[in-house]
Write a protein that holds these residues in place. Structure first.
Motif, short mmCIF file in Angstrom:
data_model
loop_
_atom_site.label_atom_id
_atom_site.label_comp_id
_atom_site.label_asym_id
_atom_site.label_seq_id
_atom_site.Cartn_x
_atom_site.Cartn_y
_atom_site.Cartn_z
N PRO A 61 5.17 -0.96 9.18
CA PRO A 61 4.21 0.44 8.91
C PRO A 61 2.95 0.33 10.71
CG PRO A 61 4.46 -0.37 7.19
CD PRO A 61 5.26 -1.40 7.99
N LEU A 62 2.00 -0.50 10.19
CA LEU A 62 1.04 -0.52 11.75
C LEU A 62 1.65 -0.68 12.68
CD1 LEU A 62 -1.54 -3.34 9.11
CD2 LEU A 62 -1.58 -1.26 8.82
N ASP A 63 2.63 -1.47 12.51
CA ASP A 63 2.90 -1.73 14.27
C ASP A 63 3.60 -0.37 15.09
OD1 ASP A 63 3.71 -2.97 17.12
OD2 ASP A 63 5.52 -3.39 16.29
N LEU A 64 4.50 -0.10 13.85
CA LEU A 64 4.74 1.55 14.05
C LEU A 64 4.04 2.77 14.34
CD1 LEU A 64 7.71 3.79 13.33
CD2 LEU A 64 5.71 4.85 12.14
N LEU A 65 2.67 2.79 13.72
CA LEU A 65 2.17 3.70 13.67
C LEU A 65 0.73 3.83 14.92
CD1 LEU A 65 -0.41 3.80 10.85
CD2 LEU A 65 1.48 6.22 11.42
N ARG A 66 0.66 1.98 15.77
CA ARG A 66 0.08 2.04 16.92
C ARG A 66 0.80 2.00 17.54
NH1 ARG A 66 0.41 -3.68 18.93
NH2 ARG A 66 2.69 -3.22 18.91
N PHE A 86 -4.89 8.23 8.33
CA PHE A 86 -4.27 9.10 7.42
C PHE A 86 -3.73 10.19 7.48
CE2 PHE A 86 -5.10 12.45 3.76
CZ PHE A 86 -4.81 11.71 2.61
N ALA A 87 -4.02 11.44 8.22
CA ALA A 87 -2.68 11.89 8.80
C ALA A 87 -0.88 11.85 9.05
CB ALA A 87 -3.25 12.96 9.82
N SER A 88 -1.54 10.45 9.80
CA SER A 88 -0.71 10.11 10.16
C SER A 88 0.33 9.49 9.21
CB SER A 88 -0.11 9.19 11.56
OG SER A 88 -1.20 7.79 10.97
N VAL A 89 -0.34 8.73 8.33
CA VAL A 89 0.32 8.42 7.23
C VAL A 89 1.05 9.82 6.38
CG1 VAL A 89 0.69 6.76 5.18
CG2 VAL A 89 -0.79 5.82 7.02
N LYS A 90 1.09 10.33 5.86
CA LYS A 90 0.77 11.54 5.29
C LYS A 90 1.98 12.29 5.92
CE LYS A 90 -1.05 15.71 2.85
NZ LYS A 90 -2.52 16.61 2.61
N ASP A 91 1.67 12.99 7.44
CA ASP A 91 2.86 13.92 7.94
C ASP A 91 4.24 12.53 8.03
OD1 ASP A 91 4.53 13.83 10.28
OD2 ASP A 91 2.74 15.63 9.87
N ILE A 92 4.40 11.46 8.28
CA ILE A 92 5.67 10.58 8.36
C ILE A 92 6.03 10.13 7.07
CG2 ILE A 92 6.85 7.75 8.47
CD1 ILE A 92 3.92 7.74 10.68
N ALA A 93 5.51 9.95 5.59
CA ALA A 93 5.72 9.97 4.66
C ALA A 93 6.03 11.98 4.86
CB ALA A 93 4.89 9.71 3.38
N ARG A 94 5.92 13.02 4.59
CA ARG A 94 6.20 14.14 3.96
C ARG A 94 8.35 14.51 4.83
NH1 ARG A 94 2.07 16.50 5.38
NH2 ARG A 94 3.08 17.58 7.36
N ASN A 95 7.64 14.03 6.19
CA ASN A 95 8.83 14.84 7.14
C ASN A 95 9.52 13.35 7.31
OD1 ASN A 95 7.36 16.75 7.70
ND2 ASN A 95 6.06 15.93 8.76
N GLU A 96 9.44 12.44 7.22
CA GLU A 96 10.94 11.26 7.50
C GLU A 96 10.32 10.77 6.22
OE1 GLU A 96 9.44 9.43 11.32
OE2 GLU A 96 8.20 10.86 11.72
N GLY A 97 9.81 10.49 4.88
CA GLY A 97 10.40 9.48 3.58
C GLY A 97 9.58 7.88 4.40
N PRO A 98 9.96 7.34 3.05
CA PRO A 98 8.89 5.70 2.77
C PRO A 98 9.98 5.47 4.59
CG PRO A 98 9.81 7.05 0.70
CD PRO A 98 10.62 7.83 1.83
N THR A 99 11.19 5.07 4.80
CA THR A 99 12.31 4.97 5.79
C THR A 99 11.61 4.88 7.37
OG1 THR A 99 14.12 6.39 5.97
CG2 THR A 99 14.55 4.84 3.76
N GLY A 100 11.02 6.08 7.13
CA GLY A 100 10.10 6.17 8.95
C GLY A 100 9.07 5.21 9.32
N PHE A 101 8.48 4.85 8.13
CA PHE A 101 7.27 3.53 8.52
C PHE A 101 8.55 2.84 8.54
CE2 PHE A 101 5.08 6.25 5.39
CZ PHE A 101 4.22 6.97 5.60
N PHE A 102 9.54 2.56 9.04
CA PHE A 102 10.36 1.78 9.08
C PHE A 102 11.40 1.84 10.41
CE2 PHE A 102 8.96 0.85 4.87
CZ PHE A 102 7.81 -1.40 5.06
N ARG A 103 11.26 2.34 11.03
CA ARG A 103 11.88 3.13 12.42
C ARG A 103 12.10 2.05 12.94
NH1 ARG A 103 14.67 7.95 12.73
NH2 ARG A 103 12.89 9.26 11.53
N GLY A 104 13.75 1.17 13.54
CA GLY A 104 13.01 0.76 14.30
C GLY A 104 12.84 -0.97 13.93
#
Length: 237
Positions: A51-56, A74-92
């Motif tokens: 998830p940190l790699d994806l945010l970078r 913080f805004a990026s974590v909140k936005d991904i969690a709301r619009n993409e769900g938990p799997t959004g942090f592991f895209r790719g």
């Protein structure tokens, strides 16, 4: 991300190496042990810090223009969690693990094969090396060979990381839409040819080679200091 990644990677690598060394009399060949330890260390570290790699990558892709997708971490974590769900942090993530497993396996297998000559016995090295630089030189060579071998998967990982609902909002609007690892590889190959799968390799090597040199030189020095401290502590007891 790098602090967490390095800690998990080298802890796993060292632990796996020690476990594999206890398989006598059925111990695996040294290159195989190094490959397995490196691959396992890289895979676990990548998955746990992904998830940190994806945010970078997303912060780098959005640039510094006026129309920014994320205003803060913080805004990026909140936005991904709301619009993409938990799997959004592991895209790719599958591409990342698929790339890092052979990469770190090849890296450590090559490094451990070169180190006895370039670091332990530098006088046997075909290239004259300054004292104490053998670990760094072995890290550079290992990094170049391993990175070149698996670079297409690293490219796919980054292409997939900038997908999702916010893709059209990035500053660079010409990012195609990719779906899955094999779809991405096929699309790049059809539209850009084999060279498209290695786009950015030179820059990647310029970054990875010195980083690997510093990492391995520091790792070996830190490991040596810890071993000397452990020996000294044992003598005092």
């Amino acid at each position: 991300m790098y602090v967490c990644y390095g800690g998990v990677q080298f802890t796993t690598y060292r632990t796996t190496t020690q476990l594999l060394s206890q398989l006598d009399p059925h111990r695996l060949p040294q290159p195989v042990e190094s490959f397995i330890s490196g691959a396992l260390g890289g895979g676990i570290a990548t998955a746990s810090t992904y998830p940190l790699d994806l945010l970078r990558t997303r912060f780098a892709a959005q640039g510094s223009g006026e129309q920014r997708v994320y205003g803060s971490l913080f805004a990026s974590v909140k936005d991904i969690a709301r619009n993409e769900g938990p799997t959004g942090f592991f895209r790719g993530c599958s591409a990342a693990v698929g790339q890092i497993v052979p990469y770190m396996g090849l890296f450590f297998a090559t490094y451990e094969a070169l180190r006895p000559t370039m670091a332990t016995a530098p006088e046997l090295s075909p290239i004259p090396l300054p004292p104490g630089s053998g670990d760094a030189a072995a890290g550079v060579v290992a990094s170049i060979l391993a990175k070149t071998g698996v670079f297409p998967l690293d490219l796919v990982r980054k292409r997939l990381q900038v997908q999702g609902p916010t893709r059209a909002l990035y500053v660079h609007r010409n990012i195609p839409e990719y779906r899955g690892v094999f779809n991405t590889i096929g699309l790049i190959f059809r539209t850009q040819g084999i060279r498209g799968l290695y786009r950015g390799l030179t820059v990647s090597l310029v970054k990875a080679a010195p980083a690997s040199a510093v990492t391995m030189w520091t790792y070996e020095r830190a490991l040596k200091l810890l071993q000397e401290h452990e020996i000294a502590a044992g003598r005092n007891e």
